[in-house]
Motif scaffolding. Structure first.
Motif, PDB file in Angstrom:
ATOM      1  N   HIS A   1     -14.120 -57.236  52.961  1.00 43.25           N
ATOM      2  CA  HIS A   1     -13.620 -57.553  54.312  1.00 43.25           C
ATOM      3  C   HIS A   1     -12.099 -57.698  54.446  1.00 43.25           C
TER       4      HIS A   1
ATOM      5  N   LYS B   1     -20.150 -61.217  42.774  1.00 47.28           N
ATOM      6  CA  LYS B   1     -19.144 -61.599  43.772  1.00 47.28           C
ATOM      7  C   LYS B   1     -18.529 -62.949  43.436  1.00 47.28           C
TER       8      LYS B   1
ATOM      9  N   HIS C   1     -13.940 -62.177  47.563  1.00 45.99           N
ATOM     10  CA  HIS C   1     -13.545 -62.713  48.874  1.00 45.99           C
ATOM     11  C   HIS C   1     -12.167 -63.326  48.664  1.00 45.99           C
TER      12      HIS C   1
ATOM     13  N   PHE D   1     -15.619 -65.916  44.960  1.00 46.73           N
ATOM     14  CA  PHE D   1     -14.918 -66.407  46.152  1.00 46.73           C
ATOM     15  C   PHE D   1     -13.650 -67.148  45.746  1.00 46.73           C
TER      16      PHE D   1
HETATM   17 ZN    ZN Z   1     -16.495 -63.153  52.178  1.00 43.36          ZN
END
Ligand code: ZN
Ligand code: DUC
Ligand code: ZN
Length: 468
Positions: free
Chosen positions: A239, A150, A183, A152
């Motif tokens: 999200h 992941k 993200h 960001f």
């Molecule tokens: Zn996030």
């Protein structure tokens, strides 16, 4: 040990039919019209009930240090909450320490995971770019079964990476069979908007939403997708909260970018007005991206129905109201970002999706189990009901109702985001690899029985898009 589940209605992402299920050594070994009860078998009657594959929540932050504090659930309370709510596998985010290798960090997280009640895997967060990271990626995939990472684009100084770093990491990850979660929020603009807001004395929680407007999400989403396209790598946008960002996903999919997208239950059901609740109740609803204007919800549901969004993940990032959320009583920028959701994701998506006519039963299974399993290298062991699949099952009475309340929850939080909502449909039993771990709302499985999920490489992006 044999278990037979009799008389239930099996629901998968493609089918609904009545049949009995035979389970041996934790695996489904037979599905047929009727099994007569063998003397050595444990027989469970599922008359009048749906039998769903267990939920797979690929977005959890258990035991996660963040913003000078840490999430309220660890792998004990968090996986009990998950099980009670019909989730039988999670993929949790790690959080690397400064200067630590990804592999060393992973060993620490695997240790934490050992107390899990349900099966668990990890996405490795990369917050510090260096050449070693690139060398570690193939090792993570080949030797550790970690096939997702992941990145960001926000939280500068804590987690954020820049575009050049993203490109290099995405490219190497794609070559190694790893999918990259992103993200997508423009951290630099957000930091400036926060500074402007505080300078004007605008400190209430609603300014959390005003300083992270949809443009900061849609711009970053579009940029992340362009970087993935240039790197020819698979990308998973976590999200997605608003229509503008979803539009970027649709455009990229049309261009052939290898993208899958996720939304979360709170974006489907709650809206920006919760950030204006009195007496700092609003602080409970602070998460990033923020809750949006209500009209976005309809487009997110349509995105699920069309397959543009293939997964609903909880983004379970719980903080106590007293002592954690209240850190930001006088300054919204100090409220830890995150909301609880793991215990209710299954029920919320079922009730507001299926009961309210927005999605079919099969689509519910697709986004809560099959889609995440396919995207993150768990299929065909997890994510459906069929011969050879792990017997991760949820027995569900569609006619019983319950009211959500924090007073009856397993998650270690002093509130519930969905307090007072009436849900039609209750989970009666949950089986994990054939073992009953929840009965009549009570967790009966033992901590530590969960297994680490060594996942397959991601070679092709999962897609069920019917129309863009
Ligand atoms: Zn996030
Ligand atoms: N958003 C949250 O609300 N919490 C954790 C991190 C994130 O991206
Ligand atoms: Zn998250």
């Amino acid at each position: 040990m044999k278990t037979i589940i009799q008389n239930g209605t099996i629901v998968t992402a493609t089918d609904i039919y009545k049949a009995d299920i035979l389970i041996e050594n934790g695996v489904i070994t037979g599905i047929t019209n009727h099994y007569s009860a063998a003397p050595d078998a444990n027989v469970i009657d599922a008359s009048g009930q749906y039998v769903f594959p267990g939920g797979i929540d690929v977005h959890t932050h258990l035991a996660w240090p963040f913003q000078s504090t840490g999430t309220a659930d660890d792998f004990v309370s968090g996986t009990r909450a998950a099980a009670a709510g019909g989730i039988t596998s999670i993929i949790n985010f790690t959080n690397p320490k400064k200067g630590q290798t990804l592999l060393d960090n992973l060993q620490e997280w695997k240790k934490k995971g050992e107390s899990s009640l349900i099966d668990y895997g990890f996405h490795s967060i990369i917050s510090e770019y260096n050449e070693h990271v690139l060398e570690e990626l193939p090792i993570l995939a080949d030797k550790e079964g970690i096939t997702s990472i992941k990145l960001f684009m926000a939280y500068k100084g804590e987690l954020m990476v820049n575009d050049r770093e993203m490109y290099k990491i995405l490219k190497r990850a794609g070559e190694a069979g790893i999918i990259t979660n992103v993200h997508a929020e423009n951290g630099d603009i957000i930091d400036e908007l926060i500074a402007e807001s505080l300078a004007k004395g605008n400190t209430e929680p609603i300014y959390h939403a005003y300083t992270r407007p949809p443009i900061t999400e849609s711009e970053a989403t579009g940029r992340a997708l362009a970087i993935a396209e240039a790197a020819n790598a698979p990308i998973y946008i976590v999200h997605v909260s608003c229509a503008d960002a979803l539009q970027k996903v649709a455009e990229a999919k049309k261009r052939g970018v290898q993208v899958t997208a996720e939304t979360c239950p709170h974006y489907l059901v709650l809206d920006e007005s919760y950030l204006e609740l009195p007496d700092f109740e609003s602080g409970k609803y602070v998460c990033s991206p923020p809750l949006r204007e209500k009209w976005n919800q309809d487009l997110l549901w349509k995105g699920i129905a069309s397959g543009l969004i293939s997964t609903v993940g909880s983004d379970h990032c719980p903080f106590l109201f007293e002592g954690q959320k209240t850190l930001g009583r006088d300054n919204f920028a100090k409220i830890p970002n995150g909301v609880p959701g793991l215990e209710d994701i299954f029920s919320i998506v079922y009730h507001f999706g299926v009961n309210e006519g927005r999605i079919s039963l099969q689509k519910f299974v697709e986004v809560i189990s099959t889609g995440p399993a396919k995207t993150f290298g768990l299929y065909p062991k997890k994510g459906s009901i069929g011969i050879g699949f792990d017997a991760d099952l949820v027995l569900f009475n569609p006619n019983a109702s319950r009211v959500i309340t924090h007073k009856k929850q397993y998650q270690n939080v002093d509130y519930n985001l969905y307090e007072g909502m009436e849900i039609k449909g209750t989970i009666t039993r949950v089986l994990s690899r054939g073992e009953e771990i929840v009965r009549d709302g009570y967790v009966i499985g033992e901590q530590g029985r969960g297994k680490f999920l060594f996942r397959n490489k991601v070679s092709k992006v999962h897609s069920t898009v019917s129309a863009i």
